[in-house]
Design a protein around this motif. Structure first.
Motif, PDB file in Angstrom:
ATOM      1  N   MET A  71       0.826  -1.200   0.000  1.00 33.09           N
ATOM      2  CA  MET A  71       0.000   0.000   0.000  1.00 33.09           C
ATOM      3  C   MET A  71       0.863   1.255   0.000  1.00 33.09           C
ATOM      4  SD  MET A  71      -3.261   0.840   2.408  1.00 33.09           S
ATOM      5  CE  MET A  71      -2.347   0.548   3.917  1.00 33.09           C
ATOM      6  N   HIS A  72       1.932   1.260   0.791  1.00 30.98           N
ATOM      7  CA  HIS A  72       2.835   2.404   0.804  1.00 30.98           C
ATOM      8  C   HIS A  72       3.561   2.547  -0.524  1.00 30.98           C
ATOM      9  CE1 HIS A  72       2.953   4.228   4.840  1.00 30.98           C
ATOM     10  NE2 HIS A  72       2.373   3.093   5.193  1.00 30.98           N
ATOM     11  N   ALA A  73       3.983   1.436  -1.099  1.00 32.46           N
ATOM     12  CA  ALA A  73       4.705   1.497  -2.373  1.00 32.46           C
ATOM     13  C   ALA A  73       3.847   2.134  -3.459  1.00 32.46           C
ATOM     14  CB  ALA A  73       5.146   0.096  -2.789  1.00 32.46           C
ATOM     15  N   ALA A  74       2.527   1.946  -3.387  1.00 31.42           N
ATOM     16  CA  ALA A  74       1.639   2.500  -4.410  1.00 31.42           C
ATOM     17  C   ALA A  74       1.735   4.018  -4.460  1.00 31.42           C
ATOM     18  CB  ALA A  74       0.202   2.060  -4.147  1.00 31.42           C
ATOM     19  N   THR A  75       1.885   4.678  -3.294  1.00 26.29           N
ATOM     20  CA  THR A  75       1.974   6.135  -3.286  1.00 26.29           C
ATOM     21  C   THR A  75       3.317   6.621  -3.798  1.00 26.29           C
ATOM     22  OG1 THR A  75       2.808   6.280  -1.005  1.00 26.29           O
ATOM     23  CG2 THR A  75       0.419   6.208  -1.306  1.00 26.29           C
ATOM     24  N   ARG A  76       4.313   5.753  -3.792  1.00 17.38           N
ATOM     25  CA  ARG A  76       5.640   6.139  -4.264  1.00 17.38           C
ATOM     26  C   ARG A  76       5.833   5.861  -5.747  1.00 17.38           C
ATOM     27  NH1 ARG A  76       6.398   4.690   1.119  1.00 17.38           N
ATOM     28  NH2 ARG A  76       7.824   6.067   2.266  1.00 17.38           N
ATOM     29  N   ARG A  77       4.926   5.101  -6.334  1.00 15.73           N
ATOM     30  CA  ARG A  77       5.077   4.709  -7.730  1.00 15.73           C
ATOM     31  C   ARG A  77       4.037   5.302  -8.661  1.00 15.73           C
ATOM     32  NH1 ARG A  77       5.755  -1.734  -6.262  1.00 15.73           N
ATOM     33  NH2 ARG A  77       7.856  -1.581  -5.331  1.00 15.73           N
ATOM     34  N   HIS A 100      -1.035  14.414  -6.148  1.00 13.68           N
ATOM     35  CA  HIS A 100       0.145  13.689  -5.664  1.00 13.68           C
ATOM     36  C   HIS A 100       1.017  13.347  -6.860  1.00 13.68           C
ATOM     37  CE1 HIS A 100       2.429  10.866  -3.082  1.00 13.68           C
ATOM     38  NE2 HIS A 100       2.547  10.173  -4.196  1.00 13.68           N
ATOM     39  N   ALA A 101       2.253  13.845  -6.862  1.00 13.04           N
ATOM     40  CA  ALA A 101       3.173  13.615  -7.977  1.00 13.04           C
ATOM     41  C   ALA A 101       4.413  12.892  -7.467  1.00 13.04           C
ATOM     42  CB  ALA A 101       3.581  14.932  -8.634  1.00 13.04           C
ATOM     43  N   CYS A 102       4.888  11.935  -8.246  1.00 17.80           N
ATOM     44  CA  CYS A 102       6.130  11.249  -7.898  1.00 17.80           C
ATOM     45  C   CYS A 102       6.916  10.974  -9.173  1.00 17.80           C
ATOM     46  CB  CYS A 102       5.852   9.953  -7.148  1.00 17.80           C
ATOM     47  SG  CYS A 102       4.767   8.790  -7.990  1.00 17.80           S
ATOM     48  N   GLU A 103       8.210  11.232  -9.100  1.00 20.86           N
ATOM     49  CA  GLU A 103       9.136  10.976 -10.198  1.00 20.86           C
ATOM     50  C   GLU A 103      10.398  10.399  -9.578  1.00 20.86           C
ATOM     51  OE1 GLU A 103       9.672  14.669 -12.253  1.00 20.86           O
ATOM     52  OE2 GLU A 103       7.516  14.951 -12.592  1.00 20.86           O
ATOM     53  N   GLY A 104      10.591   9.090  -9.699  1.00 19.92           N
ATOM     54  CA  GLY A 104      11.711   8.442  -9.027  1.00 19.92           C
ATOM     55  C   GLY A 104      11.534   8.541  -7.527  1.00 19.92           C
ATOM     56  N   ASP A 105      12.567   9.046  -6.832  1.00 25.56           N
ATOM     57  CA  ASP A 105      12.485   9.207  -5.386  1.00 25.56           C
ATOM     58  C   ASP A 105      11.830  10.516  -4.972  1.00 25.56           C
ATOM     59  OD1 ASP A 105      13.720   6.773  -4.976  1.00 25.56           O
ATOM     60  OD2 ASP A 105      15.742   7.654  -4.925  1.00 25.56           O
ATOM     61  N   ARG A 201      -5.157  -3.410  -8.652  1.00 24.86           N
ATOM     62  CA  ARG A 201      -3.957  -3.505  -9.491  1.00 24.86           C
ATOM     63  C   ARG A 201      -2.729  -2.919  -8.795  1.00 24.86           C
ATOM     64  NH1 ARG A 201      -1.506   0.067 -13.061  1.00 24.86           N
ATOM     65  NH2 ARG A 201      -3.207   1.571 -12.761  1.00 24.86           N
ATOM     66  N   THR A 202      -2.892  -1.786  -8.107  1.00 22.80           N
ATOM     67  CA  THR A 202      -1.740  -1.057  -7.569  1.00 22.80           C
ATOM     68  C   THR A 202      -1.576  -1.184  -6.057  1.00 22.80           C
ATOM     69  OG1 THR A 202      -3.054   0.958  -7.247  1.00 22.80           O
ATOM     70  CG2 THR A 202      -1.976   0.659  -9.402  1.00 22.80           C
ATOM     71  N   GLY A 203      -2.664  -1.431  -5.332  1.00 26.40           N
ATOM     72  CA  GLY A 203      -2.613  -1.432  -3.879  1.00 26.40           C
ATOM     73  C   GLY A 203      -2.862  -0.075  -3.258  1.00 26.40           C
ATOM     74  N   LEU A 204      -3.229   0.932  -4.059  1.00 21.41           N
ATOM     75  CA  LEU A 204      -3.452   2.280  -3.535  1.00 21.41           C
ATOM     76  C   LEU A 204      -4.695   2.309  -2.646  1.00 21.41           C
ATOM     77  CD1 LEU A 204      -2.478   5.305  -3.790  1.00 21.41           C
ATOM     78  CD2 LEU A 204      -4.304   5.565  -5.486  1.00 21.41           C
ATOM     79  N   LEU A 205      -4.589   3.007  -1.519  1.00 18.95           N
ATOM     80  CA  LEU A 205      -5.729   3.177  -0.632  1.00 18.95           C
ATOM     81  C   LEU A 205      -6.863   3.896  -1.356  1.00 18.95           C
ATOM     82  CD1 LEU A 205      -6.886   3.265   2.406  1.00 18.95           C
ATOM     83  CD2 LEU A 205      -6.155   5.647   2.296  1.00 18.95           C
ATOM     84  N   MET A 206      -8.075   3.343  -1.266  1.00 18.28           N
ATOM     85  CA  MET A 206      -9.252   3.960  -1.864  1.00 18.28           C
ATOM     86  C   MET A 206     -10.271   4.386  -0.816  1.00 18.28           C
ATOM     87  SD  MET A 206      -8.644   3.988  -5.111  1.00 18.28           S
ATOM     88  CE  MET A 206     -10.275   4.420  -5.729  1.00 18.28           C
ATOM     89  N   PHE A 223     -12.136   8.121  -1.661  1.00 20.34           N
ATOM     90  CA  PHE A 223     -12.154   8.891  -2.893  1.00 20.34           C
ATOM     91  C   PHE A 223     -13.565   8.889  -3.456  1.00 20.34           C
ATOM     92  CE2 PHE A 223      -7.501   8.095  -3.221  1.00 20.34           C
ATOM     93  CZ  PHE A 223      -7.105   9.397  -3.488  1.00 20.34           C
ATOM     94  N   SER A 224     -14.048  10.062  -3.819  1.00 18.81           N
ATOM     95  CA  SER A 224     -15.305  10.126  -4.564  1.00 18.81           C
ATOM     96  C   SER A 224     -15.036  10.061  -6.059  1.00 18.81           C
ATOM     97  CB  SER A 224     -16.071  11.407  -4.226  1.00 18.81           C
ATOM     98  OG  SER A 224     -15.300  12.553  -4.557  1.00 18.81           O
ATOM     99  N   GLU A 225     -13.843  10.485  -6.464  1.00 18.92           N
ATOM    100  CA  GLU A 225     -13.377  10.313  -7.846  1.00 18.92           C
ATOM    101  C   GLU A 225     -11.864  10.367  -7.842  1.00 18.92           C
ATOM    102  OE1 GLU A 225     -11.895  12.719  -9.951  1.00 18.92           O
ATOM    103  OE2 GLU A 225     -11.861  14.317  -8.453  1.00 18.92           O
ATOM    104  N   LEU A 226     -11.256   9.672  -8.806  1.00 18.78           N
ATOM    105  CA  LEU A 226      -9.800   9.541  -8.829  1.00 18.78           C
ATOM    106  C   LEU A 226      -9.301   9.370 -10.248  1.00 18.78           C
ATOM    107  CD1 LEU A 226      -7.062   9.000  -7.279  1.00 18.78           C
ATOM    108  CD2 LEU A 226      -7.660   6.569  -7.401  1.00 18.78           C
ATOM    109  N   GLN A 227      -8.243  10.105 -10.572  1.00 21.98           N
ATOM    110  CA  GLN A 227      -7.511   9.906 -11.824  1.00 21.98           C
ATOM    111  C   GLN A 227      -6.158   9.312 -11.460  1.00 21.98           C
ATOM    112  OE1 GLN A 227      -6.763  13.451 -14.142  1.00 21.98           O
ATOM    113  NE2 GLN A 227      -5.743  12.321 -15.790  1.00 21.98           N
ATOM    114  N   LEU A 228      -6.001   8.029 -11.699  1.00 18.99           N
ATOM    115  CA  LEU A 228      -4.771   7.318 -11.337  1.00 18.99           C
ATOM    116  C   LEU A 228      -3.749   7.459 -12.449  1.00 18.99           C
ATOM    117  CD1 LEU A 228      -3.478   5.572  -9.151  1.00 18.99           C
ATOM    118  CD2 LEU A 228      -4.538   3.565 -10.229  1.00 18.99           C
ATOM    119  N   ASP A 229      -2.468   7.566 -12.074  1.00 12.65           N
ATOM    120  CA  ASP A 229      -1.374   7.808 -13.023  1.00 12.65           C
ATOM    121  C   ASP A 229      -1.624   9.084 -13.819  1.00 12.65           C
ATOM    122  OD1 ASP A 229       0.088   5.512 -12.262  1.00 12.65           O
ATOM    123  OD2 ASP A 229      -1.230   4.264 -13.490  1.00 12.65           O
TER     124      ASP A 229
END
Length: 365
Positions: A71-77, A100-105, A201-206, A223-229
């Motif tokens: 679940m934590h890895a999902a927020t980092r990826r 929420h934006a992530c690019e590498g570390d 698919r990702t393990g992200l908290l919903m 989430f009431s709505e979400l755009q993943l990636d």
């Protein structure tokens, strides 16, 4: 002890927000809930398929550490943009827009409150900046990156499994995404239970529900709505974070310390909770608070408790109290141990846990 109900506008996002925002920081602001309130039904429009559906073909239940790590890895990826809604027993409802934006570390996020006074909070690593447009103020501080489920990935020898179990509940659908539903079960009455929906698919908290000892939902968020990636850039949010022209910046001064250095010890440990950080806090230019406040944080790997300790002042701290909103409880207590002190204990834990911390504190000098 007096029961109080503070203003909802002071509500912090606490557990759910920290899961999403990779930080909880054990919010010093209070939440409140009047005694005798029962869990409210899920707010309409905040999510889809609110009730978990039994899984057609039950899969093996992972270890709680492996599941939390995923679940934590999902927020980092994965970058994402979405609207997050928090409701508590009694009918209080708040919402926020999250980028929420992530690019590498590199990771950064923006949380814009859609309820209460306008405010936008940015976080990058330990740097936190909150913009209050109505007052023209930006509050800048550094917070220990505890996370709501802290250090699960960094500590493979975590003892979380000694205090919580994991049970598969079923499957569901939240904001158009297929989810797996798990329940985190505490081994004693010092902790809450959690029912958590994660994107398959990702393990992200919903979605997250916090349950009291009777199994009632005291707080839920989804989430009431979400755009993943989502195509959002770290650079873009970083530029927004540091665009302070026209604002007065108030910087909170934090100095790392230890409880022992400040003359405190938890003489009677609270089962499962270990020290996670201690700071002296000063707000630059705040003549109303010349005395320094010591903040010590403890965690069991899932929940966290912050203890704020300062000299007692009858004008500022006239009444001991216990108040709560949803899962977050706050206890204030005058301590006559080696002097005259004022304790404010805050955590997303049962009130008995805060009482145990208050009873366990002692002065060593």
């Amino acid at each position: 002890m007096t029961q109080l109900k503070p203003n909802l506008s002071r509500t912090t996002w606490g557990l759910a927000a920290a899961l999403l925002c990779f930080a909880q920081g054990a919010g010093a602001q209070s939440r409140a809930q009047m005694p005798g309130q029962t869990a409210q039904t899920p707010a309409r429009g905040t999510h889809e398929a609110a009730t978990a559906q039994p899984a057609a073909a039950p899969a093996a239940t992972p270890s709680i550490v492996d599941w939390l790590a995923r679940m934590h890895a999902a927020t980092r990826r994965h970058s994402y943009v979405g609207t997050f809604v928090v409701s508590v027993a009694g009918g209080n409802l708040s919402s926020a827009r999250i980028w929420h934006a992530c690019e590498g570390d590199a990771q950064i996020e923006r949380v814009e409150a859609l309820s209460g006074p306008p405010r936008s909070t940015f976080r990058r690593n330990e740097e936190v900046m909150t913009f209050f447009p109505e007052s023209g103020v930006v509050k800048s501080e550094r917070r220990e990156n505890l996370g709501i489920f802290p250090n699960v990935i960094k500590e493979p020898d975590s003892t979380i499994g000694q205090h919580y179990g994991l049970r598969r509940v079923g499957q569901g659908r939240i904001a158009g995404f297929d989810t797996d539903v798990m329940q985190v079960v505490p081994q004693d009455k010092l902790r809450f239970a959690y029912r958590i929906w994660t994107e398959r698919r990702t393990g992200l908290l919903m979605k997250l529900q916090t349950l009291d000892g009777d199994g009632r939902v005291v707080e839920q968020s989804a989430f009431s709505e979400l755009q993943l990636d989502a195509p959002i850039k770290v650079k873009t949010l970083a530029q927004m974070m540091h665009s302070t022209a026209g604002f007065r910046v108030e910087k909170a001064e934090l100095e790392r310390t230890t409880a022992a250095e400040e003359g405190w010890v938890l003489a009677t440990p609270v089962t499962g909770f270990r020290p996670a950080g201690c700071y002296r806090r000063l707000m630059a230019g705040d003549s109303r608070a010349p005395e320094r406040v010591v903040q010590c944080t403890f965690t069991d790997g899932l929940a966290s408790v912050s203890l704020f300790l300062e000299s007692y002042n009858a004008e500022r701290q006239p009444t001991e109290a216990l108040f709560s909103l949803g899962a977050t409880h706050t206890l204030t207590r005058r301590l006559s141990v080696g002097g005259d002190w004022w304790l404010t204990a805050v955590g997303e834990v049962p009130s008995a846990t805060l009482e145990a911390f208050a009873q366990g504190l002692a002065r060593i000098r």
